[in-house]
Design a protein around this motif. Structure first.
Motif, PDB file in Angstrom:
ATOM      1  N   ARG A 221      -6.746 -24.223  -7.229  1.00  0.00           N
ATOM      2  CA  ARG A 221      -5.762 -23.603  -7.843  1.00  0.00           C
ATOM      3  C   ARG A 221      -6.399 -22.272  -8.317  1.00  0.00           C
ATOM      4  O   ARG A 221      -7.620 -22.259  -8.348  1.00  0.00           O
ATOM      5  CB  ARG A 221      -5.654 -24.573  -9.170  1.00  0.00           C
ATOM      6  CG  ARG A 221      -5.109 -24.371  -9.730  1.00  0.00           C
ATOM      7  CD  ARG A 221      -4.852 -24.315 -11.083  1.00  0.00           C
ATOM      8  NE  ARG A 221      -5.943 -24.827 -11.947  1.00  0.00           N
ATOM      9  CZ  ARG A 221      -6.650 -23.664 -12.545  1.00  0.00           C
ATOM     10  NH1 ARG A 221      -6.439 -22.710 -12.576  1.00  0.00           N
ATOM     11  NH2 ARG A 221      -7.853 -24.493 -13.254  1.00  0.00           N
ATOM     12  N   GLY A 222      -5.898 -20.970  -7.881  1.00  0.00           N
ATOM     13  CA  GLY A 222      -5.824 -20.269  -8.386  1.00  0.00           C
ATOM     14  C   GLY A 222      -5.906 -19.226  -9.802  1.00  0.00           C
ATOM     15  O   GLY A 222      -4.950 -20.894 -10.596  1.00  0.00           O
ATOM     16  N   SER A 223      -6.233 -18.989 -10.551  1.00  0.00           N
ATOM     17  CA  SER A 223      -5.904 -18.544 -11.870  1.00  0.00           C
ATOM     18  C   SER A 223      -5.058 -17.132 -12.339  1.00  0.00           C
ATOM     19  O   SER A 223      -5.158 -17.334 -13.737  1.00  0.00           O
ATOM     20  CB  SER A 223      -7.711 -18.625 -12.392  1.00  0.00           C
ATOM     21  OG  SER A 223      -8.465 -17.761 -12.191  1.00  0.00           O
ATOM     22  N   ASN A 224      -5.095 -16.644 -11.604  1.00  0.00           N
ATOM     23  CA  ASN A 224      -3.582 -15.834 -11.733  1.00  0.00           C
ATOM     24  C   ASN A 224      -3.138 -15.733 -12.719  1.00  0.00           C
ATOM     25  O   ASN A 224      -2.638 -16.172 -12.136  1.00  0.00           O
ATOM     26  CB  ASN A 224      -4.069 -14.985  -9.946  1.00  0.00           C
ATOM     27  CG  ASN A 224      -5.199 -13.712  -9.822  1.00  0.00           C
ATOM     28  OD1 ASN A 224      -5.983 -13.959  -9.973  1.00  0.00           O
ATOM     29  ND2 ASN A 224      -4.852 -13.428  -8.643  1.00  0.00           N
TER      30      ASN A 224
ATOM     31  N   PHE B 118      -0.997 -30.270  -3.557  1.00  0.00           N
ATOM     32  CA  PHE B 118      -0.469 -29.614  -4.395  1.00  0.00           C
ATOM     33  C   PHE B 118      -0.992 -29.733  -6.214  1.00  0.00           C
ATOM     34  O   PHE B 118      -0.994 -31.006  -6.159  1.00  0.00           O
ATOM     35  CB  PHE B 118       0.675 -29.215  -3.524  1.00  0.00           C
ATOM     36  CG  PHE B 118       1.450 -27.790  -5.221  1.00  0.00           C
ATOM     37  CD1 PHE B 118       1.006 -26.522  -4.467  1.00  0.00           C
ATOM     38  CD2 PHE B 118       2.370 -28.357  -6.184  1.00  0.00           C
ATOM     39  CE1 PHE B 118       1.484 -25.738  -5.855  1.00  0.00           C
ATOM     40  CE2 PHE B 118       3.089 -26.878  -6.731  1.00  0.00           C
ATOM     41  CZ  PHE B 118       2.061 -25.624  -6.727  1.00  0.00           C
ATOM     42  N   GLY B 119      -1.370 -29.146  -6.290  1.00  0.00           N
ATOM     43  CA  GLY B 119      -1.565 -29.520  -8.179  1.00  0.00           C
ATOM     44  C   GLY B 119      -0.872 -27.933  -9.109  1.00  0.00           C
ATOM     45  O   GLY B 119      -0.453 -27.278  -8.572  1.00  0.00           O
ATOM     46  N   GLY B 120      -1.278 -28.102  -9.948  1.00  0.00           N
ATOM     47  CA  GLY B 120      -1.249 -27.656 -11.294  1.00  0.00           C
ATOM     48  C   GLY B 120      -2.114 -27.540 -12.715  1.00  0.00           C
ATOM     49  O   GLY B 120      -2.760 -28.831 -12.717  1.00  0.00           O
ATOM     50  N   LEU B 121      -1.958 -27.467 -13.607  1.00  0.00           N
ATOM     51  CA  LEU B 121      -2.303 -27.507 -15.587  1.00  0.00           C
ATOM     52  C   LEU B 121      -1.265 -28.545 -15.802  1.00  0.00           C
ATOM     53  O   LEU B 121      -0.230 -28.752 -15.407  1.00  0.00           O
ATOM     54  CB  LEU B 121      -3.089 -25.986 -16.363  1.00  0.00           C
ATOM     55  CG  LEU B 121      -3.194 -24.860 -15.153  1.00  0.00           C
ATOM     56  CD1 LEU B 121      -3.374 -23.413 -16.166  1.00  0.00           C
ATOM     57  CD2 LEU B 121      -4.484 -25.382 -15.413  1.00  0.00           C
ATOM     58  N   LEU B 122      -2.117 -29.316 -16.467  1.00  0.00           N
ATOM     59  CA  LEU B 122      -1.320 -29.850 -17.553  1.00  0.00           C
ATOM     60  C   LEU B 122      -1.447 -29.446 -18.903  1.00  0.00           C
ATOM     61  O   LEU B 122      -2.361 -29.375 -19.843  1.00  0.00           O
ATOM     62  CB  LEU B 122      -1.961 -31.800 -17.811  1.00  0.00           C
ATOM     63  CG  LEU B 122      -1.635 -32.514 -16.234  1.00  0.00           C
ATOM     64  CD1 LEU B 122      -2.630 -33.501 -16.579  1.00  0.00           C
ATOM     65  CD2 LEU B 122      -0.623 -32.104 -15.945  1.00  0.00           C
ATOM     66  N   LEU B 123       0.001 -29.092 -19.533  1.00  0.00           N
ATOM     67  CA  LEU B 123      -0.050 -28.542 -21.317  1.00  0.00           C
ATOM     68  C   LEU B 123       0.144 -29.487 -22.050  1.00  0.00           C
ATOM     69  O   LEU B 123       1.071 -30.284 -21.698  1.00  0.00           O
ATOM     70  CB  LEU B 123       1.162 -27.873 -21.015  1.00  0.00           C
ATOM     71  CG  LEU B 123       0.906 -26.341 -20.014  1.00  0.00           C
ATOM     72  CD1 LEU B 123       1.277 -25.316 -20.215  1.00  0.00           C
ATOM     73  CD2 LEU B 123      -0.895 -25.728 -20.209  1.00  0.00           C
TER      74      LEU B 123
END
Length: 158
Positions: free
Chosen positions: A69-72, A34-39
């Motif tokens: 990861r999807g970008s929606n 699993f993962g995501g974006l870093l801000l």
């Protein structure tokens, strides 16, 4: 926490609470990746990246050894973070369940493609990998520099 790359002198700052949140997100999806974006934001004449938050994807594909990861909806959320908090996209994070926090060839290729993407305005994207186990975790933090993935290491207390 402060991380540094001794060769480039580039630094990364991230608080323990955010790392703990990423660990929780990863363990919730265990044994799949699993993962995501870093801000975050850049300071010190762009020599230091400060990671402040994460954005999780609404849609994604995942298995024990794969995460896409999807970008929606992410573009709109990124614009809100920038407008409200001055935070920008600085990179990606994902888990490696029961595997080392070391980039795979797929990870390296994805980071190079990210840096070449004309819609992404960062030259040195960050890649954070969490080795997730049922009861523990380990972290590896990398960044793309001159086409190579270099590692940040935990800085010694000053």
């Amino acid at each position: 926490m402060k991380f540094v790359n001794r060769d480039t002198r580039l630094e990364l700052l991230i608080n323990c609470e955010l790392i703990n949140r990423l660990e929780v997100y990863g363990k919730e999806k265990y044994p799949n990746e699993f993962g995501g974006l870093l801000l975050g934001k850049y300071i010190n004449s762009n020599k230091t990246v400060v990671i402040k938050d994460t954005l999780l994807p609404k849609k994604y594909k995942s298995s024990r050894y794969y995460f896409e990861r999807g970008s929606n909806g992410l573009k709109e959320l990124l614009e809100q973070y920038y407008a409200n908090e001055g935070l920008v996209y600085v990179g990606e994070w994902h888990t490696h369940p029961d595997n080392a926090a070391v980039p795979s060839q797929t990870d390296i290729r994805a980071m190079k493609e990210l840096a070449e993407d004309k819609n992404v305005l960062i030259n040195n994207p960050v890649l954070m990998i969490l080795e997730i186990q049922k009861t523990d975790y380990n972290i590896g933090i990398y960044f793309l520099f001159n086409g190579k993935l270099l590692q940040y290491i935990l800085a010694e207390s000053e």
